[in-house]
Structure formats: structure tokens, C-alpha cells
Design an enzyme around this catalytic site. Structure first.
Site, PDB file in Angstrom:
ATOM      1  N   TRP A  73      -8.784  11.330   4.558  1.00  0.00           N
ATOM      2  CA  TRP A  73      -8.568  10.589   5.802  1.00  0.00           C
ATOM      3  C   TRP A  73      -7.382  11.240   6.525  1.00  0.00           C
ATOM      4  O   TRP A  73      -6.531  11.882   5.894  1.00  0.00           O
ATOM      5  CB  TRP A  73      -8.310   9.105   5.535  1.00  0.00           C
ATOM      6  CG  TRP A  73      -7.116   8.802   4.670  1.00  0.00           C
ATOM      7  CD1 TRP A  73      -7.120   8.627   3.316  1.00  0.00           C
ATOM      8  CD2 TRP A  73      -5.735   8.667   5.095  1.00  0.00           C
ATOM      9  NE1 TRP A  73      -5.839   8.393   2.862  1.00  0.00           N
ATOM     10  CE2 TRP A  73      -4.969   8.408   3.937  1.00  0.00           C
ATOM     11  CE3 TRP A  73      -5.086   8.743   6.323  1.00  0.00           C
ATOM     12  CZ2 TRP A  73      -3.588   8.220   3.969  1.00  0.00           C
ATOM     13  CZ3 TRP A  73      -3.704   8.558   6.366  1.00  0.00           C
ATOM     14  CH2 TRP A  73      -2.976   8.302   5.197  1.00  0.00           C
ATOM     15  N   GLU A 116       8.636   7.321   3.098  1.00  0.00           N
ATOM     16  CA  GLU A 116       7.551   8.316   3.165  1.00  0.00           C
ATOM     17  C   GLU A 116       7.949   9.505   4.044  1.00  0.00           C
ATOM     18  O   GLU A 116       7.608  10.643   3.751  1.00  0.00           O
ATOM     19  CB  GLU A 116       6.278   7.676   3.748  1.00  0.00           C
ATOM     20  CG  GLU A 116       5.664   6.574   2.892  1.00  0.00           C
ATOM     21  CD  GLU A 116       4.886   7.109   1.692  1.00  0.00           C
ATOM     22  OE1 GLU A 116       4.752   8.333   1.562  1.00  0.00           O
ATOM     23  OE2 GLU A 116       4.436   6.286   0.886  1.00  0.00           O
ATOM     24  N   GLU A 154       0.933  13.447   1.064  1.00  0.00           N
ATOM     25  CA  GLU A 154       1.959  12.431   1.306  1.00  0.00           C
ATOM     26  C   GLU A 154       2.402  12.412   2.774  1.00  0.00           C
ATOM     27  O   GLU A 154       2.709  11.361   3.325  1.00  0.00           O
ATOM     28  CB  GLU A 154       3.178  12.694   0.413  1.00  0.00           C
ATOM     29  CG  GLU A 154       2.998  12.346  -1.041  1.00  0.00           C
ATOM     30  CD  GLU A 154       3.014  10.844  -1.293  1.00  0.00           C
ATOM     31  OE1 GLU A 154       3.469  10.090  -0.416  1.00  0.00           O
ATOM     32  OE2 GLU A 154       2.548  10.427  -2.357  1.00  0.00           O
ATOM     33  N   HIS A 157       1.164   9.809   5.096  1.00  0.00           N
ATOM     34  CA  HIS A 157       1.556   8.403   4.947  1.00  0.00           C
ATOM     35  C   HIS A 157       2.599   7.993   5.988  1.00  0.00           C
ATOM     36  O   HIS A 157       2.442   6.999   6.683  1.00  0.00           O
ATOM     37  CB  HIS A 157       2.093   8.132   3.531  1.00  0.00           C
ATOM     38  CG  HIS A 157       1.098   8.428   2.460  1.00  0.00           C
ATOM     39  ND1 HIS A 157       1.413   8.408   1.125  1.00  0.00           N
ATOM     40  CD2 HIS A 157      -0.216   8.772   2.516  1.00  0.00           C
ATOM     41  CE1 HIS A 157       0.345   8.709   0.414  1.00  0.00           C
ATOM     42  NE2 HIS A 157      -0.658   8.944   1.234  1.00  0.00           N
ATOM     43  N   GLU A 207       5.215   6.815  -8.177  1.00  0.00           N
ATOM     44  CA  GLU A 207       3.901   6.701  -7.531  1.00  0.00           C
ATOM     45  C   GLU A 207       3.308   5.331  -7.808  1.00  0.00           C
ATOM     46  O   GLU A 207       2.672   4.730  -6.940  1.00  0.00           O
ATOM     47  CB  GLU A 207       2.946   7.803  -8.021  1.00  0.00           C
ATOM     48  CG  GLU A 207       3.346   9.197  -7.625  1.00  0.00           C
ATOM     49  CD  GLU A 207       3.137   9.520  -6.133  1.00  0.00           C
ATOM     50  OE1 GLU A 207       2.678   8.658  -5.364  1.00  0.00           O
ATOM     51  OE2 GLU A 207       3.449  10.644  -5.741  1.00  0.00           O
ATOM     52  N   THR A 210       5.067   2.864  -5.504  1.00  0.00           N
ATOM     53  CA  THR A 210       4.593   2.888  -4.108  1.00  0.00           C
ATOM     54  C   THR A 210       3.172   2.336  -4.017  1.00  0.00           C
ATOM     55  O   THR A 210       2.815   1.699  -3.026  1.00  0.00           O
ATOM     56  CB  THR A 210       4.651   4.308  -3.490  1.00  0.00           C
ATOM     57  OG1 THR A 210       4.096   5.231  -4.413  1.00  0.00           O
ATOM     58  CG2 THR A 210       6.053   4.716  -3.146  1.00  0.00           C
ATOM     59  N   ASP A 239      -4.144   6.483  -2.228  1.00  0.00           N
ATOM     60  CA  ASP A 239      -3.603   7.841  -2.462  1.00  0.00           C
ATOM     61  C   ASP A 239      -2.540   7.801  -3.554  1.00  0.00           C
ATOM     62  O   ASP A 239      -2.494   8.653  -4.439  1.00  0.00           O
ATOM     63  CB  ASP A 239      -2.898   8.362  -1.192  1.00  0.00           C
ATOM     64  CG  ASP A 239      -3.841   9.090  -0.252  1.00  0.00           C
ATOM     65  OD1 ASP A 239      -5.055   9.122  -0.521  1.00  0.00           O
ATOM     66  OD2 ASP A 239      -3.344   9.626   0.762  1.00  0.00           O
ATOM     67  N   GLU A 240      -1.651   6.815  -3.459  1.00  0.00           N
ATOM     68  CA  GLU A 240      -0.546   6.712  -4.435  1.00  0.00           C
ATOM     69  C   GLU A 240      -1.108   6.541  -5.845  1.00  0.00           C
ATOM     70  O   GLU A 240      -0.571   7.083  -6.812  1.00  0.00           O
ATOM     71  CB  GLU A 240       0.389   5.540  -4.121  1.00  0.00           C
ATOM     72  CG  GLU A 240       0.905   5.458  -2.686  1.00  0.00           C
ATOM     73  CD  GLU A 240       1.849   6.582  -2.275  1.00  0.00           C
ATOM     74  OE1 GLU A 240       1.950   7.584  -2.980  1.00  0.00           O
ATOM     75  OE2 GLU A 240       2.473   6.427  -1.200  1.00  0.00           O
ATOM     76  N   HIS A 243      -2.231   9.836  -7.127  1.00  0.00           N
ATOM     77  CA  HIS A 243      -1.058  10.644  -7.505  1.00  0.00           C
ATOM     78  C   HIS A 243      -0.457  10.136  -8.819  1.00  0.00           C
ATOM     79  O   HIS A 243      -0.029  10.921  -9.662  1.00  0.00           O
ATOM     80  CB  HIS A 243       0.007  10.589  -6.401  1.00  0.00           C
ATOM     81  CG  HIS A 243      -0.454  11.187  -5.103  1.00  0.00           C
ATOM     82  ND1 HIS A 243       0.154  10.927  -3.905  1.00  0.00           N
ATOM     83  CD2 HIS A 243      -1.479  12.035  -4.828  1.00  0.00           C
ATOM     84  CE1 HIS A 243      -0.460  11.601  -2.951  1.00  0.00           C
ATOM     85  NE2 HIS A 243      -1.456  12.268  -3.475  1.00  0.00           N
TER      86      HIS A 243
HETATM   87 FE   LIG Z   1       3.300   8.955  -3.390  1.00  0.00          FE
HETATM   88 FE   LIG Z   2       3.283   8.091  -0.091  1.00  0.00          FE
END
Ligand SMILES: [Fe+2]
Ligand SMILES: [Fe+2]
Length: 374
Positions: A73, A116, A154, A157, A207, A210, A239-240, A243
Site C-alpha cells: 500500500w 515514525e 516504515e 507510516h 515492533e 508499535t 506492517d508492524e 516486522h
Molecule cells: Fe515498525
Molecule cells: Fe512504523
């Protein structure tokens, strides 16, 4: 005699003022807060060979957790199209949707966004870790490929949250931009000592933290009627999570092949306490800005002391720390320490709740100087 005294006083005053100005100019380039004495390159040399030997493994198990750019995205997917006819109407809709979000909510979202936005700092720190750094800026070592691609993921974000907050019209963008500039200029007191074991344990923790906090801002946005913002925060949280999976896997592998060094590193990081990446944040006004923002996040339930204890417990379980065998005496002591930590942190929850009851009000520049209880 009197004349002499006057002369002396005058010249001293002049010299002192000049010195003070010099100090102030110098200080404006330095972190707003004191940082502890830094230890460097503390990692045992043989661990560099271990990380080298893991490159093939990282290629198959870590790089595969990255998403190809074409499948990712982008911030624009969630924002009004600037070249569309409905652009202005869509901005109006954002302003209507965000009107029921509280100042507390905005302070937390701004703090999350600023954290971020300091991603250049995190990339620099990852590149300071012995054995995994990107030596050329285009290194094809899987560790370096991961760090660059992780940073690139990242980077979206902060970009997305920044633009959404700007369009909401609810926050003082100039003050926020100043805070970002100060924070990147100040850096981060990571306490990694150039040691990738420390770095990977920290990033596993961070991670997940977050993932939890973006997940909670998503939940709150949904409850307060901004479905779009809920979707944004939820997408970032996903996403976090990916990760987190990567970093947790790396540490799991380190536990498998080098349990003693890894448990010592885990205990060491926990003893130093996992400080947050944006701890040195400053807006030019509030020297305690990070603590104040964290207190609001705690009050709102976005990220709490309980979450800290939960993450620690999760990692201990996930890495099966209590089942480690073949440890040295020091390793066994570290194992006991880490396994007994979460209950101690639970007590922090009670203390934090106590503090929340007697909290003062603080002005936040990010919301045009309005006061909030912290
Ligand atoms: Fe992250
Ligand atoms: Fe992030």
C-alpha cells in the site's frame, strides 16, 4: 576601590554574557536531554562470524517477510486524490470525520507519527550494528537489504499519518514539524553498543509495541466515528506485525545457535530498560515532552505499562527462554532474571495508575497550546 570594583564587575558581566551566548548556540545543536555514557563495540568478536554464517538463512527466512513494492500500500491509497474533482469535498469529509476525536487522541496520534517520522535515525542505528551494517549504501548482504527495505516500508507510516493529520486541521503542523526536526537532530539513545543481538532484541520488542499502539489508535478511531483513520492505523499495525515476526525470528535463531550470548544480551537490554525510540523528542518548549505524551497514551490506553509487561512475557514465551539448557552460570542467572521480570513490571502498572490519578495539566504545543491532564 569602588571604581575598580565597578570596572571588574562590568568586564566580568560582559565576558559572562558572551560565554553564555556561545554556550546557547552550541547547545542548540545538541540533544535537549542528557544521554548516558555510551559504550561501543561490546560484542564478542566471534558473533560477527555467526551473523555472517546466517546470511543464507536470513535470505530465505527474513527477506521473504518483506513485501514487494508493487504489492505494498502507499499513503496515497488512503488520501484524497489531489487531481480529482472531489478533492476539496474529501478534505471536508476528513474534517467532519475527525471532529469527534479528542485532543488526547490527537496528542497520541501526533506522538506516534513523530516517532515514525524519525526513521532516518533508526536506519543509522541499524547501520551502526557490527556484522550487519550496510557498508556501501547498496550492499547486497541480506542484512543490509533488509535494513533498507524495512526503512522504506516504515517511511510510509510517518508519511501517511503526517498528511492525514495535516488535512484534519486539528493540529499545529509547524510545532509538529519542529519537533520532528529536533528529534532527528537529537538522535536516539539506543544503548545497543553496536551489538546486533541488542539491536534485534530491541526491534522485536519495539515492533510489537508499535503493533499494539497503532492497533489501539485504530480501535479508538473506529469507536469515535473515523472509519478511514481506523483503517489507516490498522494497516500500519499490520506492517508492524510483519516486522515483529521478522525480528522475533532472527532472535529465535540466535537463541538456537548461540543461546548463552543471546540470553545475556536479552538480560542486558532489559536491565537497561527498553527506552522508546522517540524519548529525546522536544518541541522547543517542553523538555519533558516524551513523558507527557506517553502519559496521555497511558491514560487513553493506547500504550501502557501493562503492554510493556505483556510484550516481555510474550517474548519470553515465544523464545522459550525458561526451557534453555546448556547455559553458563552467568547465562543461567540471566535466564532467571529475564523470566522473573514480567511480574515486577506488573507492579509498574499499579504505580502508573496511581500517578494517573494525581496528574497535573500540561500545555501541548501540538494542539495549539491547549492543556491536557497527563
Ligand atoms: Fe515498525
Ligand atoms: Fe512504523
Amino acid at each position: 576601590m569602588i571604581l575598580n570594583l565597578c570596572t571588574v564587575d562590568f568586564s566580568t558581566l560582559h565576558a559572562t554574557t558572551a560565554a553564555r551566548e556561545k554556550v546557547n548556540v552550541k547547545m542548540s545543536y545538541r540533544p535537549a536531554k542528557e544521554v548516558h555514557v555510551q559504550v561501543t563495540h561490546s560484542m564478542p568478536p566471534q558473533t560477527i562470524d555467526i551473523l555472517k554464517s546466517l546470511e543464507g538463512w536470513a535470505e530465505k527466512n527474513v527477506l521473504t517477510l518483506l513485501k514487494p513494492v508493487e504489492k505494498c500500500w502507499q499513503p496515497q491509497d488512503f488520501l484524497p486524490e489531489p487531481d480529482s474533482e472531489g478533492f476539496y469535498d474529501q478534505i471536508k469529509e476528513i474534517r467532519e470525520r475527525t471532529q469527534d476525536l479528542s485532543d488526547e487522541y490527537f496528542v497520541v496520534l501526533v506522538g506516534d507519527m513523530i516517532t515514525e517520522e524519525a526513521v532516518p535515525t533508526y536506519q543509522s542505528i541499524l547501520n551502526s550494528l557490527d556484522g550487519i551494517q550496510d557498508k556501501t549504501g547498496v550492499s547486497l548482504s541480506p542484512w543490509a537489504i533488509w535494513t533498507r527495505a524495512w526503512t522504506a516500508e516504515e517511511n510510509r507510516h510517518g508519511d501517511l499519518l503526517n498528511k492525514y493529520l495535516y488535512l484534519s486541521g486539528r493540529v499545529d503542523m509547524r510545532k509538529i514539524e519542529k519537533t520532528i526536526q529536533y528529534l532527528i537532530g537529537c538522535g536516539m539513545d539506543s544503548k545497543f553498543e553496536n551489538n546486533p543481538y541488542f539491536g534485534f532484541i530491541y526491534t522485536s520488542f519495539q515492533e510489537r509495541a508499535t503493533f499494539i499502539s497503532h492497533g489501539n489508535t485504530a480501535k479508538l478511531a473506529k469507536e469515535l466515528g473515523d472509519i478511514k483513520l481506523a483503517e489507516i492505523c490498522g494497516t500500519i499495525a499490520a506492517d508492524e506485525k510483519r516486522h515483529e515476526t521478522a525480528y522475533v525470528k532472527i532472535v529465535e535463531k540466535l537463541f538456537e545457535i548461540d543461546p548463552d550470548t543471546t540470553i545475556l544480551a536479552f538480560a542486558n537490554m532489559m536491565r537497561k530498560k527498553v527506552s522508546m525510540p522517540a524519548e529525546l523528542m522536544y518541541d522547543g518548549e517542553d523538555y519533558n515532552l516524551f513523558n507527557h505524551y506517553s502519559a496521555v497514551a497511558q491514560r487513553l490506553g493506547v500504550y501502557t505499562a501493562k503492554d510493556y509487561a505483556d510484550i516481555l512475557e510474550f517474548l519470553v514465551r515465544r523464545w522459550k527462554v525458561d526451557k534453555l539448557t546448556d547455559l553458563s552460570g552467568e547465562g543461567r542467572r540471566a535466564q532467571d532474571f529475564v523470566c522473573g521480570l514480567a511480574p515486577r513490571f506488573r507492579k509498574l502498572v499499579e504505580r502508573a495508575q496511581e500517578r494517573a490519578k494525581q496528574a497535573p495539566s500540561i500545555r501541548f504545543s501540538w494542539i495549539f497550546g491547549r492543556e491536557l491532564q497527563v
